[in-house]
Each structure stands twice: as structure tokens, then as C-alpha cells.
Scaffold this motif. Structure first.
Motif, PDB file in Angstrom:
ATOM      1  N   PRO A  50       0.792  -1.238   0.000  1.00 11.50           N
ATOM      2  CA  PRO A  50       0.000   0.000   0.000  1.00 11.50           C
ATOM      3  C   PRO A  50       0.820   1.281   0.000  1.00 11.50           C
ATOM      4  CG  PRO A  50      -0.213  -1.182   2.093  1.00 11.50           C
ATOM      5  CD  PRO A  50       0.451  -2.103   1.148  1.00 11.50           C
ATOM      6  N   LEU A  51       2.088   1.243   0.452  1.00  7.86           N
ATOM      7  CA  LEU A  51       2.902   2.455   0.428  1.00  7.86           C
ATOM      8  C   LEU A  51       3.020   3.019  -0.982  1.00  7.86           C
ATOM      9  CD1 LEU A  51       4.861   4.514   1.733  1.00  7.86           C
ATOM     10  CD2 LEU A  51       6.702   2.874   1.277  1.00  7.86           C
ATOM     11  N   LEU A  52       3.138   2.133  -1.978  1.00  9.91           N
ATOM     12  CA  LEU A  52       3.391   2.563  -3.352  1.00  9.91           C
ATOM     13  C   LEU A  52       2.146   2.481  -4.228  1.00  9.91           C
ATOM     14  CD1 LEU A  52       6.897   0.907  -3.888  1.00  9.91           C
ATOM     15  CD2 LEU A  52       6.381   3.258  -3.221  1.00  9.91           C
ATOM     16  N   HIS A  53       0.997   2.338  -3.616  1.00 14.02           N
ATOM     17  CA  HIS A  53      -0.248   2.282  -4.397  1.00 14.02           C
ATOM     18  C   HIS A  53      -0.400   3.560  -5.222  1.00 14.02           C
ATOM     19  CE1 HIS A  53      -4.360   1.313  -5.488  1.00 14.02           C
ATOM     20  NE2 HIS A  53      -4.710   2.527  -5.134  1.00 14.02           N
ATOM     21  N   GLY A  54      -0.623   3.406  -6.505  1.00 12.40           N
ATOM     22  CA  GLY A  54      -0.761   4.554  -7.387  1.00 12.40           C
ATOM     23  C   GLY A  54       0.499   4.920  -8.126  1.00 12.40           C
ATOM     24  N   ARG A  55       1.633   4.376  -7.735  1.00 14.93           N
ATOM     25  CA  ARG A  55       2.874   4.617  -8.454  1.00 14.93           C
ATOM     26  C   ARG A  55       2.968   3.664  -9.643  1.00 14.93           C
ATOM     27  NH1 ARG A  55       5.414   9.487  -7.570  1.00 14.93           N
ATOM     28  NH2 ARG A  55       6.152   9.715  -5.417  1.00 14.93           N
ATOM     29  N   PRO A  56       3.526   4.134 -10.769  1.00 15.10           N
ATOM     30  CA  PRO A  56       3.718   3.242 -11.915  1.00 15.10           C
ATOM     31  C   PRO A  56       4.900   2.306 -11.691  1.00 15.10           C
ATOM     32  CG  PRO A  56       4.598   5.404 -12.416  1.00 15.10           C
ATOM     33  CD  PRO A  56       3.934   5.518 -11.074  1.00 15.10           C
TER      34      PRO A  56
END
Length: 292
Positions: free
Chosen positions: A146-152
Motif C-alpha cells: 500500500p505504500l506505493l499504491h498509485g505509483r507506476p
């Protein structure tokens, strides 16, 4: 009515560095963090602490447990040097872990958590990673975290550091990496606590990036990032212009940046995710315990 968040912001800049930053951008690293957190979580109460300089009752685990989250700022501090300042900061981080309060850190904040939990930090052999960390790539674990959710699958981010994580502590999870530093994001569990951290700076504005380059101009020339001080200034001027007009396609193209950096919301992805997935549940549990 939902109660406001109660955050603790811990900054470890020394007095001279803190004043130089204020002269440059008008605020210390801790003040930047607090302003950013209040924009992401309107109404948030942000207490400040300088653990490298002072001991405080706030640093006891039972007091830290009253917060919804602890944030550790970037700093010129070298955590591998045995000084009174680093010992105080590492003791503080161990107290954060013991308290069970979730924590987040960027740049030196990540390095403090790594060292406090038993990992290794050291100087980068290639010199600084200066301005922007390029092609940060989530690991297999990071793609589902979840920390990097939304990162490509690959992205850039503001980054300014001369030290790096050499070895994560036992049980830590590597979440992102790039060609410059193996550890760009990680989750660390120690004692009762969970820490999410990044080597880059989701809290910074582009203007703060340009001013950091100006403050380090001599070092950047010595490390051959630029031929001379005029070249550093030229680069900083373009970053400043993009900060004023983030939709300038020409500047973004010249600097090799996309909306992962130029768009404020996307640049702050990790902080927003941490608040949602760690601070919000903590606040809910804290309130439930008060009424139990």
C-alpha cells in the motif's frame, strides 16, 4: 465528528543547517513536513521534536503511543558516525518502535530507522544522488504494497542524499530500488512498531529542490554533476520555473520529468498512502481504547 490527527514530526537538522534552510526556503525540514501533513490531513495537530539536540519526556514509549504517527525528516546527519547527536536520534527511533506508533521517514529518516533496527548505512561511493532519483522501480513486494499504491512501474522523485542504506535489518521488506541506490523504499518492523520509509523526498516542493541544489552547488561541481557554479544555477533556474508553472511541457521535457514529479498530489503519493493505511487505523484504535 472525526477527531483531528495528532502527529509528531522529528527533525534532526543541526541548528546551522536548520537556519541555512530557513534562509533559503523559509522553513526547516520539520516545518516543511508539518505544512505538508496539514495540507494532506486538514486540521492535523503537528507537534515538533528535535531528538538530535534534546531529551524530552515525549521520547518515552508510553508518551509516543499517544500519537497517530511519527514522521522523521531528512537531515545532513550521518547515522554511522558515533556522536551524541546520532546516539540520541537512534535512541529516539528505538523508543518509537517500542511504542507501537506507526512511523514514516524520508531520506535520513529511512536511514535512522534502518540503523535503529540493526541495519547498515554508509556513504554513497558515487557521491550524491542530487535533484531527482530516476527510474525508481517497485520490487515484486512493492508492487502490491500500500505504500506505493498509485505509483507506476517506474517513476522519478525528488532526492538529495550522500548516504544510503547498505543493508536492511532482518525481516525488513525492500519495496523499491533504482540504479543509484539499492534501497529506495522499505518496510521495517522492530519491537512493536512498523516503519514505512523512502530514500527520496515526497514532502518537498520543486522550489525546495532547486534551493537544495544551490546550497550544495560547490559539492555538485566537485563531483562533476556540473562543470561550474553557473551550470548548477542554470539547472536550478529551470526547476524554479517549473515549480511556478508545473504545466510547462517544455521545462518538464528539458528536465526529463513527468507528472509523477510535477503534480503535487502524485509527488506526495507515499505520504498520502501512509496516512490512509497506517495513521487512520491507528487513530481509530486510539479513540476506541479511550472509550472502552
Amino acid at each position: 465528528m472525526t477527531e483531528n490527527f495528532h502527529f509528531l514530526v522529528a527533525e534532526s537538522e543541526g541548528p546551522e543547517d536548520r537556519e541555512a534552510r530557513r534562509q533559503s526556503v523559509g522553513r526547516s525540514s520539520g516545518e516543511t513536513y508539518a505544512d505538508t501533513l496539514r495540507e494532506l490531513a486538514p486540521g492535523a495537530v503537528c507537534d515538533h521534536l528535535k531528538p538530535a539536540e534534546e531529551s524530552s519526556p515525549v521520547q518515552r514509549p508510553e508518551v509516543l503511543a499517544r500519537y497517530d504517527a511519527v514522521f522523521l525528516c531528512g537531515s545532513p546527519l550521518h547515522v554511522y558516525e558515533d556522536t551524541p547527536e546520532t546516539r540520541r536520534v537512534l535512541d529516539f527511533m528505538r523508543a518509537v518502535f517500542a511504542s507501537g506508533t506507526p512511523s514514516f521517514g524520508s531520506c535520513a529518516g529511512l536511514q535512522v530507522a534502518v540503523a535503529a533496527a540493526g541495519g547498515t548505512v554508509g556513504p554513497r561511493e558515487e557521491g550524491n544522488e542530487a535533484g531527482f532519483a530516476r527510474r525508481i522501480t517497485p520490487t515484486e513486494e512493492g508492487r502490491g504494497h500500500p505504500l506505493l499504491h498509485g505509483r507506476p512501474w517506474a517513476f522519478d522523485a525528488p532526492a538529495i542524499h550522500s548516504d544510503e542504506v547498505k543493508a536492511l535489518p532482518r525481516g525488513a521488506v525492500l519495496l523499491a530500488t533504482n540504479g543509484a541506490s539499492t534501497v529506495q523504499a522499505a518496510e521495517i518492523r522492530s519491537g512493536n512498531g512498523v516503519f514505512w520509509g523512502v530514500q527520496y523526498h515526497p514532502e518537498l516542493t520543486l522550489h525546495e529542490v532547486s534551493q537544495a541544489l544551490r546550497r550544495q552547488a560547490d559539492t555538485l561541481v566537485a563531483q562533476r554533476f556540473a562543470l561550474d557554479l553557473e551550470a548548477v544555477e542554470h539547472h536550478a533556474v529551470r526547476i524554479d520555473a517549473l515549480a511556478r508553472e508545473p504545466d510547462r511541457r517544455d521545462l518538464a521535457w528539458q528536465l526529463g520529468l513527468d507528472r509523477q514529479v510535477t503534480d503535487t498530489a502524485q509527488r506526495r503519493t507515499e505520504l498520502r498512502n501512509f496516512i490512509r493505511h497506517m495513521a487512520e487505523p491507528r487513530r481509530a484504535r486510539r479513540k476506541a481504547s479511550e472509550f472502552a
